[in-house]
Design a protein around this motif. Structure first.
Motif, PDB file in Angstrom:
ATOM      1  N   THR A  19       0.848  -1.200   0.000  1.00 13.89           N
ATOM      2  CA  THR A  19       0.000   0.000   0.000  1.00 13.89           C
ATOM      3  C   THR A  19       0.878   1.243   0.000  1.00 13.89           C
ATOM      4  OG1 THR A  19      -0.142   0.349   2.399  1.00 13.89           O
ATOM      5  CG2 THR A  19      -1.708  -1.232   1.423  1.00 13.89           C
ATOM      6  N   GLU A  20       0.224   2.389  -0.101  1.00 11.80           N
ATOM      7  CA  GLU A  20       0.926   3.671  -0.081  1.00 11.80           C
ATOM      8  C   GLU A  20       0.632   4.466   1.184  1.00 11.80           C
ATOM      9  OE1 GLU A  20      -0.301   5.372  -3.825  1.00 11.80           O
ATOM     10  OE2 GLU A  20       1.138   4.124  -4.923  1.00 11.80           O
ATOM     11  N   GLY A  21       0.077   3.826   2.202  1.00 10.73           N
ATOM     12  CA  GLY A  21      -0.167   4.475   3.479  1.00 10.73           C
ATOM     13  C   GLY A  21      -1.598   4.952   3.659  1.00 10.73           C
ATOM     14  N   VAL A  22      -1.861   5.521   4.824  1.00 11.57           N
ATOM     15  CA  VAL A  22      -3.196   6.003   5.159  1.00 11.57           C
ATOM     16  C   VAL A  22      -3.465   7.291   4.391  1.00 11.57           C
ATOM     17  CG1 VAL A  22      -4.701   6.865   6.991  1.00 11.57           C
ATOM     18  CG2 VAL A  22      -3.196   4.918   7.426  1.00 11.57           C
ATOM     19  N   GLU A  23      -4.562   7.280   3.638  1.00 12.11           N
ATOM     20  CA  GLU A  23      -4.962   8.434   2.840  1.00 12.11           C
ATOM     21  C   GLU A  23      -6.008   9.284   3.570  1.00 12.11           C
ATOM     22  OE1 GLU A  23      -5.918   8.867  -1.763  1.00 12.11           O
ATOM     23  OE2 GLU A  23      -7.223   7.422  -0.771  1.00 12.11           O
ATOM     24  N   GLY A  24      -6.856   8.631   4.345  1.00 11.91           N
ATOM     25  CA  GLY A  24      -7.914   9.346   5.036  1.00 11.91           C
ATOM     26  C   GLY A  24      -8.588   8.482   6.079  1.00 11.91           C
ATOM     27  N   PHE A  25      -9.610   9.047   6.702  1.00 15.55           N
ATOM     28  CA  PHE A  25     -10.424   8.332   7.681  1.00 15.55           C
ATOM     29  C   PHE A  25     -11.894   8.557   7.347  1.00 15.55           C
ATOM     30  CE2 PHE A  25      -6.458   8.850   9.888  1.00 15.55           C
ATOM     31  CZ  PHE A  25      -6.291   7.607  10.477  1.00 15.55           C
ATOM     32  N   TYR A  26     -12.662   7.486   7.383  1.00 16.42           N
ATOM     33  CA  TYR A  26     -14.101   7.534   7.179  1.00 16.42           C
ATOM     34  C   TYR A  26     -14.738   7.558   8.557  1.00 16.42           C
ATOM     35  CZ  TYR A  26     -18.775   5.935   5.884  1.00 16.42           C
ATOM     36  OH  TYR A  26     -20.136   5.814   5.718  1.00 16.42           O
ATOM     37  N   VAL A  27     -15.571   8.566   8.821  1.00 21.33           N
ATOM     38  CA  VAL A  27     -16.176   8.765  10.134  1.00 21.33           C
ATOM     39  C   VAL A  27     -17.682   8.919   9.957  1.00 21.33           C
ATOM     40  CG1 VAL A  27     -16.290  10.286  12.152  1.00 21.33           C
ATOM     41  CG2 VAL A  27     -14.090   9.901  11.001  1.00 21.33           C
ATOM     42  N   GLU A  28     -18.456   7.993  10.532  1.00 18.10           N
ATOM     43  CA  GLU A  28     -19.913   8.131  10.519  1.00 18.10           C
ATOM     44  C   GLU A  28     -20.360   8.907  11.741  1.00 18.10           C
ATOM     45  OE1 GLU A  28     -21.193   4.205   7.938  1.00 18.10           O
ATOM     46  OE2 GLU A  28     -21.493   4.138  10.109  1.00 18.10           O
ATOM     47  N   THR A  29     -21.474   9.622  11.593  1.00 19.16           N
ATOM     48  CA  THR A  29     -21.988  10.476  12.656  1.00 19.16           C
ATOM     49  C   THR A  29     -23.513  10.491  12.607  1.00 19.16           C
ATOM     50  OG1 THR A  29     -21.966  12.726  13.557  1.00 19.16           O
ATOM     51  CG2 THR A  29     -21.853  12.533  11.165  1.00 19.16           C
ATOM     52  N   ARG A  30     -24.131  10.888  13.679  1.00 20.74           N
ATOM     53  CA  ARG A  30     -25.583  11.099  13.700  1.00 20.74           C
ATOM     54  C   ARG A  30     -25.922  12.537  13.299  1.00 20.74           C
ATOM     55  NH1 ARG A  30     -26.487   6.069  13.506  1.00 20.74           N
ATOM     56  NH2 ARG A  30     -26.476   4.886  15.430  1.00 20.74           N
ATOM     57  N   ASN A  31     -24.922  13.450  13.382  1.00 19.79           N
ATOM     58  CA  ASN A  31     -25.173  14.860  13.108  1.00 19.79           C
ATOM     59  C   ASN A  31     -23.997  15.439  12.329  1.00 19.79           C
ATOM     60  OD1 ASN A  31     -25.231  17.746  13.350  1.00 19.79           O
ATOM     61  ND2 ASN A  31     -26.651  17.546  15.061  1.00 19.79           N
ATOM     62  N   TYR A  32     -24.158  15.545  11.010  1.00 20.40           N
ATOM     63  CA  TYR A  32     -23.073  16.022  10.157  1.00 20.40           C
ATOM     64  C   TYR A  32     -22.624  17.434  10.543  1.00 20.40           C
ATOM     65  CZ  TYR A  32     -20.436  17.571   6.110  1.00 20.40           C
ATOM     66  OH  TYR A  32     -19.454  18.082   5.307  1.00 20.40           O
TER      67      TYR A  32
END
Length: 132
Positions: A3-16
């Motif tokens: 791989t080429e490393g961590v590109e981002g983080f996916y974060v779910e929420t109840r209130n955008y």
């Protein structure tokens, strides 16, 4: 290299709005928003982005997004639990979901090969959210 490393983080929420304001208070800037409670936030100093997605059902999920150079040649040195094989996504990448030894999800994202079409985002959004 796998791989080429961590590109981002996916974060779910109840209130955008509240979650976006939280990441904004940490110095992240909104670089784009969808029309259904999600968007990407980046820090001016660089580093991984945060993609926030409002969800109202089920448990909230957070997982890293790891960059892969080529989905067609990607291989790991050990057996991996693929929850989803590399699949073209409506945001223009090939995505696979693998599970770590504790069952946590990790998103692997690679550029679309030239011969692969991007799935229609309006159809995806109509199916997921009930409207285009």
């Amino acid at each position: 290299m796998a791989t080429e490393g961590v590109e981002g983080f996916y974060v779910e929420t109840r209130n955008y709005g509240a979650t976006g304001a939280f990441w904004g208070s940490l110095g992240f800037k909104n670089v784009f928003e969808t029309d259904h409670g999600s968007g990407q936030w980046e820090h001016p100093s660089g580093g991984p982005y945060v993609f926030i997605s409002e969800q109202h059902d089920g448990e909230l999920e957070t997982h890293p997004i790891v960059r892969v150079a080529d989905s067609t040649t990607f291989a790991l040195e050990r057996v991996t639990d693929f929850a989803q094989p590399f699949t073209p996504e409506h945001w223009g990448v090939m995505q696979a979901i693998v599970r770590d030894p504790d069952g946590r999800s990790v998103s692997l994202q690679a550029p679309l090969p030239e011969a692969v079409a991007i799935p229609d985002s309006e159809s995806h959004h109509a199916e997921k959210y009930g409207s285009a």
